[in-house]
Design an enzyme around this catalytic site. Structure first.
Site, short mmCIF file in Angstrom:
data_model
loop_
_atom_site.label_atom_id
_atom_site.label_comp_id
_atom_site.label_asym_id
_atom_site.label_seq_id
_atom_site.Cartn_x
_atom_site.Cartn_y
_atom_site.Cartn_z
N ASP A 104 43.35 41.43 38.42
CA ASP A 104 44.32 41.82 37.42
C ASP A 104 43.96 43.22 36.90
OD1 ASP A 104 46.62 40.68 35.59
OD2 ASP A 104 45.12 41.43 34.16
N TYR A 204 46.66 49.05 28.21
CA TYR A 204 48.01 49.22 28.79
C TYR A 204 48.58 50.60 28.49
CZ TYR A 204 48.35 44.45 30.41
OH TYR A 204 48.15 43.28 31.11
N HIS A 266 48.14 32.74 39.18
CA HIS A 266 47.57 34.06 38.95
C HIS A 266 46.07 34.05 38.67
CE1 HIS A 266 47.24 38.20 37.67
NE2 HIS A 266 46.85 37.83 36.44
#
Length: 288
Positions: A104, A204, A266
């Site tokens: 990730d 982010y 995931h």
């Protein structure tokens, strides 16, 4: 959890990382994603520790690692900065050359380690992610609908932190039955810390700014990953829905590439630890 592993805090010059490490053999660095901590690897690390020295840190800003002050350009949470932390961590622990595995958001740190420090990284494993520059270049309406959180967490006009901190459990989810009780408590302690939530949003914001710029600069310059690379993806996640053959994207970055899906959702390290560990041992063991 992590029986036989040592816990410590290691200064990197720019941050202080909380890390668990143990086992014996060639070193491998395991990097978690968002919003997890190092504890996401607690089922995988013991399966590798018989053949490898396994190092599991909390990335800067995450978990129990320090939270460097933020800046307008978000550079303190760039993957380049996180990669510098990891290089310094491994140097302090006595590992001059090592393999790195990222899942990730940890994928982007692992990629940046291999790109910026090719003399340190012997093998690279990237799980459930393509380079940030590639993802954003393909960010059509379908991507925006599925991964809208990239832009929610990344914007600054109406910061996401206030929304998340109102009810972190509802926002992030997770359950002790799936994650393991101790891992869940480690994760839950992190997501209830407003400083960690802010740092994760900064991750982010950096992704939309300096991280994309770094990827795009590498592509323009023709820089490629020098070491053998393995890409694994969760068959029950959305890599194939978004990208068709995600290996095709990584072929533009690495000459020595292989890959395969894993039958998992995931969070592969939590949902399919035995299969993941077996794949890692096969690939990483080839370099022993």
């Amino acid at each position: 959890m992590f029986e036989g592993f040592k816990e410590e805090r290691v200064g990197t010059g720019e941050a202080e990382l909380f890390v668990r490490h143990g086992g014996s053999g060639p070193p491998v660095l395991l990097l978690h994603g968002h919003p997890r901590t190092h504890a996401t690897w607690h089922r995988v690390a013991p399966l590798l520790a018989g053949d490898f020295t396994v190092v599991c840190p909390d990335l800067r800003g995450y978990g129990r690692s320090s939270k460097p002050a933020t800046t307008a350009d978000h550079d303190p949470y760039s993957k380049r900065a996180m990669a510098r932390d990891c290089a310094a961590l491994m140097r302090v622990l006595g590992h001059e050359r090592f393999s790195v595995v990222g899942h990730d958001r940890g994928t982007y740190v692992a990629q940046r380690l291999a790109m910026d420090h090719p003399d340190l990284v012997s093998r690279l494993v990237v799980i459930d992610g393509v380079p940030i520059g590639e993802a954003l270049a393909r960010a059509d309406a379908r991507f925006a609908a599925a991964w809208w959180h990239w832009f929610f967490l990344g914007q600054t006009a109406k910061p996401a932190e206030r929304v998340i901190n109102a009810d972190p459990d509802a926002w992030y989810g997770g359950a002790p039955e799936a994650m393991g009780a101790e891992a869940y408590e480690d994760y839950r302690r992190a997501i209830h810390d407003p400083a960690t939530v802010h740092a994760m949003c900064e991750d982010y914001r950096a992704g939309l700014g300096p991280d994309r710029a770094a990827d795009d600069a590498d592509r323009r310059a023709g820089r490629r990953i020098a070491c053998p690379t393995l890409f694994l993806w969760a068959a029950r996640d959305d890599m194939e829905d978004l990208y068709g053959d995600p290996l095709a994207i990584w072929r533009d970055w690495a000459d020595d590439l292989r890959g395969a899906p894993i039958d998992s959702g995931h969070h592969v390290a939590e949902e399919a630890p035995a299969e993941l560990a077996a794949g890692l041992r096969r690939f990483l063991g080839a370099g022993i």
